[in-house]
Design a protein around this motif. Structure first.
Motif, mmCIF file in Angstrom:
data_model
loop_
_atom_site.group_PDB
_atom_site.id
_atom_site.type_symbol
_atom_site.label_atom_id
_atom_site.label_comp_id
_atom_site.label_asym_id
_atom_site.label_seq_id
_atom_site.Cartn_x
_atom_site.Cartn_y
_atom_site.Cartn_z
ATOM 1 N N VAL A 1 0.522 -0.950 -0.039
ATOM 2 C CA VAL A 1 0.154 -0.288 -0.046
ATOM 3 C C VAL A 1 1.134 0.989 -0.162
ATOM 4 O O VAL A 1 1.964 0.956 0.411
ATOM 5 N N GLY A 2 0.852 2.579 -0.679
ATOM 6 C CA GLY A 2 1.584 3.953 -0.117
ATOM 7 C C GLY A 2 0.606 4.716 -0.656
ATOM 8 O O GLY A 2 -1.283 4.847 -0.180
ATOM 9 N N ASP A 3 1.078 5.845 -1.338
ATOM 10 C CA ASP A 3 0.224 7.220 -1.239
ATOM 11 C C ASP A 3 -1.164 7.002 -2.554
ATOM 12 O O ASP A 3 -0.759 6.372 -3.209
ATOM 13 N N GLU A 4 -1.942 8.166 -2.632
ATOM 14 C CA GLU A 4 -3.152 8.524 -3.295
ATOM 15 C C GLU A 4 -3.805 6.643 -3.465
ATOM 16 O O GLU A 4 -4.276 6.432 -4.745
ATOM 17 N N GLY A 5 -3.941 6.190 -2.685
ATOM 18 C CA GLY A 5 -4.936 4.798 -2.119
ATOM 19 C C GLY A 5 -4.116 3.930 -3.340
ATOM 20 O O GLY A 5 -4.647 2.485 -3.566
ATOM 21 N N LEU A 6 -2.825 3.408 -3.399
ATOM 22 C CA LEU A 6 -1.873 2.239 -3.812
ATOM 23 C C LEU A 6 -3.038 1.086 -2.913
ATOM 24 O O LEU A 6 -1.860 1.472 -1.863
ATOM 25 N N ILE A 7 -2.858 0.320 -3.607
ATOM 26 C CA ILE A 7 -3.032 -0.521 -3.801
ATOM 27 C C ILE A 7 -2.499 -2.101 -4.454
ATOM 28 O O ILE A 7 -3.854 -2.449 -5.461
ATOM 29 N N LEU A 8 -1.284 -2.891 -4.233
ATOM 30 C CA LEU A 8 -1.100 -3.634 -5.207
ATOM 31 C C LEU A 8 -1.122 -5.154 -4.214
ATOM 32 O O LEU A 8 -0.654 -4.991 -2.991
#
Length: 564
Positions: free
Chosen positions: A398-405
Motif C-alpha cells: 500500500v502507499g500514496d494516493e490509495g495505492l494497493i498492489l
C-alpha cells in the motif's frame, strides 16, 4: 467555565487560563484518566469531552426550535457528578435518578430504580459503584448496569460520597432545618454493612465534597468551612473565606485545592505554584527500559522486519537496508547493497521467495541473497509505504494516493481501493481478512472480493494497524490516537501521550508495542497502555516483535533500540 493551570502566566499575569468551551451552561464536575481525555458534566444534561486539543459537546443542552428555549426532555436532565475506571469507562449522575454510563463514545442511561435527585458517585478499588442523593438515597452497582437501593436509616440529602476501601464509604451532605433557618451538615460512615452517624462536637454547615488528603479525609462545605477527618478525630481548618466551597482537587504533590463560589481557589501549601507544578530534577535518574544498538548509519530508518528465523532487517533513506542475523547473541548490523538511491520504506521476507523492498517512485525490488533485482515499477511518483503477505505467492503493498498492489506469484496487479488518500500500513490474518489504514481515520477492509471502508470513529490520520486475532485489533495514529476493535466495535482509548504514534507490532505472548515521535514507546499490559522509558527523544518510526518475544524499534538518525 473551565480553567487550566500549566505554570505559565497569561497576559494579565494570571496563572489560570480560561479554556474555550462550546456552551455557557454551568459545569458541576470533571473527570478523566489524563489531560488527553477529560469529561465535564453540568446543567441541562451537558457532557463535554476534551481530547487534548479542544472541548466538544457530547450530550445535552437541547434547544426547542419552536420556543428557542431549552427543551423539556430527558437529555436535558442536569448532571452533578462523574467518575470512571482505568479503562476510560465513566458514569454520571443527576436529577430524577439519572445515571448515565459511557460505552465507547456513547452515553447510555441505566435504570437507577429511583426518581430522587442524585448528587454524588464513587467507585471502590474492586470496581463497586455507589451513587447518593436526596432523602438518604444510596444506590449500589457492580458496573453491570443493575442498581440496587441500600437501606440507609438517615434521611440526609447526600451531596457526595467517598470510597475509603472496598467495604467502607464516607457520605456527606445536609438537611434543611426550619428552626435554624438553614442547612445542617451530616457525615455518615458505611462499614461492615452498617450506616452510622459520625458524631461532631458542634454543628456543621452543609458539606459539599470529600476527598482523601494526606492520611485522612478533607471536607469542604458552605460558608468557607473546611474540615479534616483522621480516624475518629474531626478538626476544623482555618480558611479565612466565607464563600461556599464546592469541591476538592487532589494534586499529585500530595497537596489539594479547595474551590468554590466567586472563583475561590485555595491550597494549604506554602507555595501555590509548587503545589500544582513541582520542579522536576532534570538530573534525577530514571530506569531505562531500552538500549541503543550500533546501526552503523545516520540515515532515517522507516521500517523493521523480522524473518521467521528472527533475522532482523531495517530500511530507510538513500536505499539503506541493514541486516542483523543473530540479534540475541550477536547484535551487529551489516549494511546490504542498496536496491537504488531512493528511500526504502518497507520490507517483507518471503522466505525462499526472497526479500522484497518497496519505496519511492512505486518501485519494488527483490533480494536473492546476493543482489537486488527490480521486481515491479509503477512508473509513477507514488511511494510504497508498507507491505504484508500470507506467503511467497500472495503479497500486498500500500502507499500514496490509495495505492494497493497484490502479488499472486505471477505478477503485481493494482487493486481498486476506492480512495485517493494515502494508505500508511497494512495488516491481515489471511487473504480474506485484511485492513489498511490511512488519512483522516480511513480504514479499508478486504473480504477476499473488495475493499470497503471500516469506520473507527476518528478523523485523525492512522499510521499503523496490528492484531493477533479478528477480535483483538489495534490502530494508532496522529496526536496519540489509540483504538481497539474487540470483534464487535471500535473503542478509542484515552491517549497517554499527545505525540504522534507511528508504528505498532506485537505477539500474542507479549502483547503490542507502540512507538512514535519524541522517543515515545507504549506497551499494552493488563488492559492498559503504559509508557516505557526509551532514554532518547529521537523520533521512532518502526517497531518489531520477534517470534522469541524480543522487541526492537528504529527511527530517525539511524537509531535502533532493543528492549532490555
Amino acid at each position: 467555565m473551565v480553567l487550566h493551570f500549566d505554570g505559565t502566566p497569561a497576559q494579565d499575569g494570571s496563572l489560570w487560563h480560561r479554556m474555550d468551551t462550546p456552551i455557557r451552561l454551568p459545569l458541576h464536575a470533571i473527570w478523566g484518566l489524563d489531560r488527553s481525555s477529560l469529561y465535564a458534566v453540568g446543567w441541562m444534561g451537558t457532557i463535554l469531552h476534551f481530547d487534548g486539543d479542544q472541548w466538544r459537546l457530547q450530550r445535552g443542552g437541547i434547544i426547542d426550535e419552536r420556543t428557542e428555549r431549552f427543551a423539556s426532555c430527558e437529555e436535558n436532565t442536569p448532571l452533578f457528578d462523574i467518575t470512571g475506571d482505568e479503562t476510560g469507562r465513566a458514569w454520571a449522575v443527576g436529577d430524577d435518578g439519572m445515571i448515565l454510563t459511557l460505552e465507547g463514545e456513547t452515553w447510555l442511561r441505566e435504570d437507577s430504580g429511583t426518581t430522587i435527585n442524585l448528587r454524588g458517585i464513587t467507585r471502590t478499588p474492586n470496581g463497586q459503584l455507589y451513587a447518593v442523593g436526596g432523602e438518604g438515597t444510596v444506590l449500589s452497582s457492580s458496573g453491570d448496569g443493575h442498581w440496587e437501593q441500600m437501606d440507609c436509616p438517615f434521611g440526609s440529602g447526600f451531596m457526595t460520597v467517598l470510597a475509603l476501601g472496598d467495604e467502607e464509604l464516607l457520605l456527606a451532605g445536609g438537611r434543611y432545618f426550619i428552626d435554624q433557618n438553614g442547612f445542617r451538615g451530616e457525615l455518615v460512615r458505611y462499614h461492615a454493612g452498617c450506616f452510622e452517624n459520625v458524631k461532631v462536637d458542634k454543628p456543621m454547615p452543609r458539606l459539599r465534597s470529600l476527598k482523601t488528603y494526606k492520611d485522612g479525609v478533607l471536607m469542604v462545605g458552605d460558608q468557607g468551612h473546611l474540615y479534616y477527618l483522621k480516624g475518629s478525630r474531626l478538626d476544623q481548618l482555618q480558611s479565612n473565606n466565607r464563600h461556599d466551597l464546592m469541591d476538592i482537587v487532589p494534586l499529585p504533590t500530595g497537596e489539594a485545592l479547595a474551590v468554590g463560589d466567586f472563583g475561590t481557589i485555595m491550597t494549604a501549601a506554602a507555595d501555590f505554584t509548587l503545589a500544582l507544578a513541582p520542579v522536576v530534577d532534570p538530573n534525577a535518574e530514571q530506569a531505562i527500559d531500552w538500549e541503543v544498538m550500533d546501526s552503523g548509519t545516520r540515515h532515517q530508518l522507516w521500517g523493521l522486519w523480522a524473518s521467521p528465523d528472527d533475522t532482523l532487517y531495517a530500511c530507510g533513506e538513500a536505499g539503506t537496508v541493514l541486516r542483523c542475523k543473530n540479534p540475541i547473541e550477536n547484535d551487529v548490523w551489516e549494511t546490504l547493497p542498496a536496491p537504488s538511491e531512493l528511500s526504502v520504506h518497507c520490507l517483507w521476507d518471503a522466505g525462499q521467495g526472497g526479500l522484497y523492498a518497496g519505496g519511492q517512485m512505486g518501485q519494488i525490488f527483490r533480494f536473492d541473497g546476493d543482489k537486488w533485482d527490480k521486481h515491479y515499477d509503477l512508473h509513477l511518483d507514488i511511494t510504497i509505504l508498507a507491505m504484508w503477505g500470507t506467503g511467497p505467492n500472495s503479497i500486498y503493498a500500500v502507499g500514496d494516493e490509495g495505492l494497493i498492489l497484490h502479488w499472486d506469484g505471477l505478477g503485481w496487479q493494482r487493486m481498486t481501493s476506492g480512495t485517493k488518500s494515502a494508505l500508511y500500513n497494512i495488516w491481515g490474518m489471511d487473504d480474506e481478512h485484511i485492513l489498511a489504514v490511512g488519512d483522516f481515520g480511513l480504514i479499508l477492509r478486504w473480504n477476499g472480493e473488495n475493499w470497503a471502508e471500516f469506520h473507527a470513529g476518528t478523523e485523525n490520520f492512522l499510521y499503523d494497524v496490528w492484531g493477533d486475532s479478528l477480535s483483538n485489533i489495534f490502530i494508532i495514529g496522529l496526536s496519540g490516537t489509540l483504538g481497539h476493535f474487540d470483534g464487535t466495535r471500535w473503542v478509542l482509548t484515552p491517549a497517554r501521550a499527545r505525540d504522534d504514534l507511528l508504528a505498532i507490532d506485537g505477539s500474542s505472548d507479549v502483547g503490542p508495542y507502540v512507538v512514535g515521535t519524541s522517543g515515545n514507546i507504549l506497551r499494552f499490559e493488563a488492559g492498559q497502555w503504559q509508557p516505557e522509558a526509551s532514554g532518547i527523544t529521537t523520533g521512532l518510526r518502526a517497531v518489531q516483535v520477534t517470534s522469541q518475544g524480543d522487541v526492537y524499534a528504529a527511527g530517525d538518525r539511524g537509531v535502533i533500540l532493543k528492549r532490555k
